[in-house]
Design an enzyme around this catalytic site. Structure first.
Site, PDB file in Angstrom:
ATOM      1  N   PRO A 116      75.475  73.502 109.389  1.00  0.00           N
ATOM      2  CG  PRO A 116      74.959  75.779 109.323  1.00  0.00           C
ATOM      3  CD  PRO A 116      76.002  74.789 108.919  1.00  0.00           C
TER       4      PRO A 116
ATOM      5  CD  GLU B 183      76.662  83.998 104.595  1.00  0.00           C
ATOM      6  OE1 GLU B 183      75.619  83.368 104.390  1.00  0.00           O
ATOM      7  OE2 GLU B 183      76.956  84.490 105.700  1.00  0.00           O
TER       8      GLU B 183
ATOM      9  NE  ARG C  56      83.629  59.528 125.517  1.00  0.00           N
ATOM     10  CZ  ARG C  56      84.335  59.566 126.630  1.00  0.00           C
ATOM     11  NH1 ARG C  56      85.453  60.252 126.671  1.00  0.00           N
ATOM     12  NH2 ARG C  56      83.930  58.924 127.714  1.00  0.00           N
TER      13      ARG C  56
ATOM     14  CG  ASP D 240      80.543  58.010 128.017  1.00  0.00           C
ATOM     15  OD1 ASP D 240      80.956  58.112 129.171  1.00  0.00           O
ATOM     16  OD2 ASP D 240      81.271  58.037 127.008  1.00  0.00           O
TER      17      ASP D 240
END
Ligand code: SAM
Length: 244
Positions: free
Chosen positions: A97, A126, A164, A179
Site C-alpha cells: 500500500p 504487518e 491485456r 479501453d
C-alpha cells in the site's frame, strides 16, 4: 531462451493466485505461451521445524513481519527458476500500500515485449522486514489507497492488467488500446473513459439505443463515440481531464 512474459509469484498463498490465473484470458495466454507463471511458497524457505516465516517487530508494535532471511531464500529460488529461461535481469516488485498506485500506463509498460521477467512479492501480516526491500526490491506498487490483508489479490490484479497489453492475449476481437484510461486514448495525459456500449436486444423496457449506432455510417459512429468519451469522462471522472 523461452518466449512469453515470465512472472514468478512469491507468496504464502500460492493456491489463491493459481485459482485466479487458471481462468479466462490469463489461462489462455499461458496456453498460447504468451505468459509463463511460476509460484513459490515462501514457507518452503523456512528452516525451522514449524516452518515459521514471521516474527515480531524489533522495538515492539503490533503484528508480525515476514522475516528477511526466509524471503531472501525464496527470492533466490525465483532467480534460479528464471536463470535458464532468459538472460534479462528480473524486476522485483513488492505489492504494497506504500507503492505508487498501479495505472493502465504502468501495466502497459510492464507488459512491454522486452522479456524482462517479473518477481512479484506478496506480503502478509504487518508487512515485511525493510531489509528485504533494500536488498531485492526494485519497485513497490499499490493497487489503491486502502489496505488489504495480503499481496496476493494485488499481484493477481497486476498480472491481469498486464496481460491485456501482451500482443495477442486478447485475441483479434479486443484491444486494450480502446479501453478506458488507456494512454492511446489520451486527450489529456490521463486518458479517457470508454463510450457507452449496447448490444441486443435493440429495445428493452422501452429503452432503445442511440440511432447513430444503427446508421451504418462509420464516420458518424466514430464521431459520436469520440464525443461520448469526453462526455462520460466529464461526468464520471472529471479529475482525469484536469490532469496536467
Ligand atoms: C496488512 S498489509 C501491511 C500494511 C503495512 N502494515 C503498512 O501499513 O504499510 C499486508 C500486505 O498486504 C499487501 N497489501 C495490502 N494493501 C495493499 C495495496 N493497497 N496494494 C498492494 N498490496 C497491498 C502488501 O503485500 C502487504 O505486505
Amino acid at each position: 531462451m523461452r518466449a512469453g512474459k515470465k512472472v514468478v509469484f512469491l507468496s504464502l498463498f500460492p493456491e489463491l493466485l493459481k485459482t485466479v490465473c487458471e481462468t479466462s484470458i490469463l489461462k489462455r495466454a499461458q496456453e498460447e505461451h504468451l505468459l509463463e507463471l511460476f509460484f513459490i511458497q515462501i514457507r518452503d524457505f523456512s528452516l525451522d521445524k514449524h516452518r515459521t516465516v514471521d516474527a515480531s517487530p524489533y522495538g515492539g508494535g503490533e503484528g508480525m513481519l515476514l522475516r528477511v532471511d526466509v524471503l531472501y531464500r525464496g527470492w533466490e529460488a525465483a532467480i534460479q527458476i528464471l536463470k535458464p529461461l532468459t538472460d534479462v535481469k528480473p524486476r522485483t516488485i513488492y505489492l504494497s500500500p506504500q507503492g505508487a498506485v498501479l495505472t493502465q500506463e504502468k501495466a502497459r509498460a510492464l507488459a512491454e515485449p522486452n522479456d524482462e521477467p517479473l518477481i512479484l512479492v506478496c506480503g502478509h501480516y504487518e508487512g515485511i522486514d525493510e531489509r528485504f526491500l533494500e536488498l531485492c526490491v526494485d519497485e513497490e506498487l499499490s493497487i489503491g489507497d486502502y489496505v488489504l490483508t495480503g499481496g496476493e489479490l494485488p499481484a493477481a490484479v497486476l498480472v491481469d492488467a498486464l496481460v491485456r497489453w501482451i500482443p495477442g492475449a486478447l485475441g483479434n476481437e479486443l484491444s486494450a488500446e480502446s479501453d478506458s484510461l488507456s494512454p492511446a486514448q489520451a486527450a489529456s495525459e490521463g486518458g479517457l473513459l470508454k463510450y457507452p456500449q449496447y448490444t441486443r436486444p435493440p429495445t428493452f423496457q422501452d429503452k432503445g439505443i442511440p440511432e447513430v449506432l444503427l446508421s451504418g455510417n462509420h464516420g458518424k459512429i466514430e464521431a459520436w463515440r469520440k464525443a461520448q468519451r469526453l462526455a462520460v469522462t466529464q461526468r464520471k471522472r472529471p479529475d482525469l481531464l484536469k490532469k496536467p
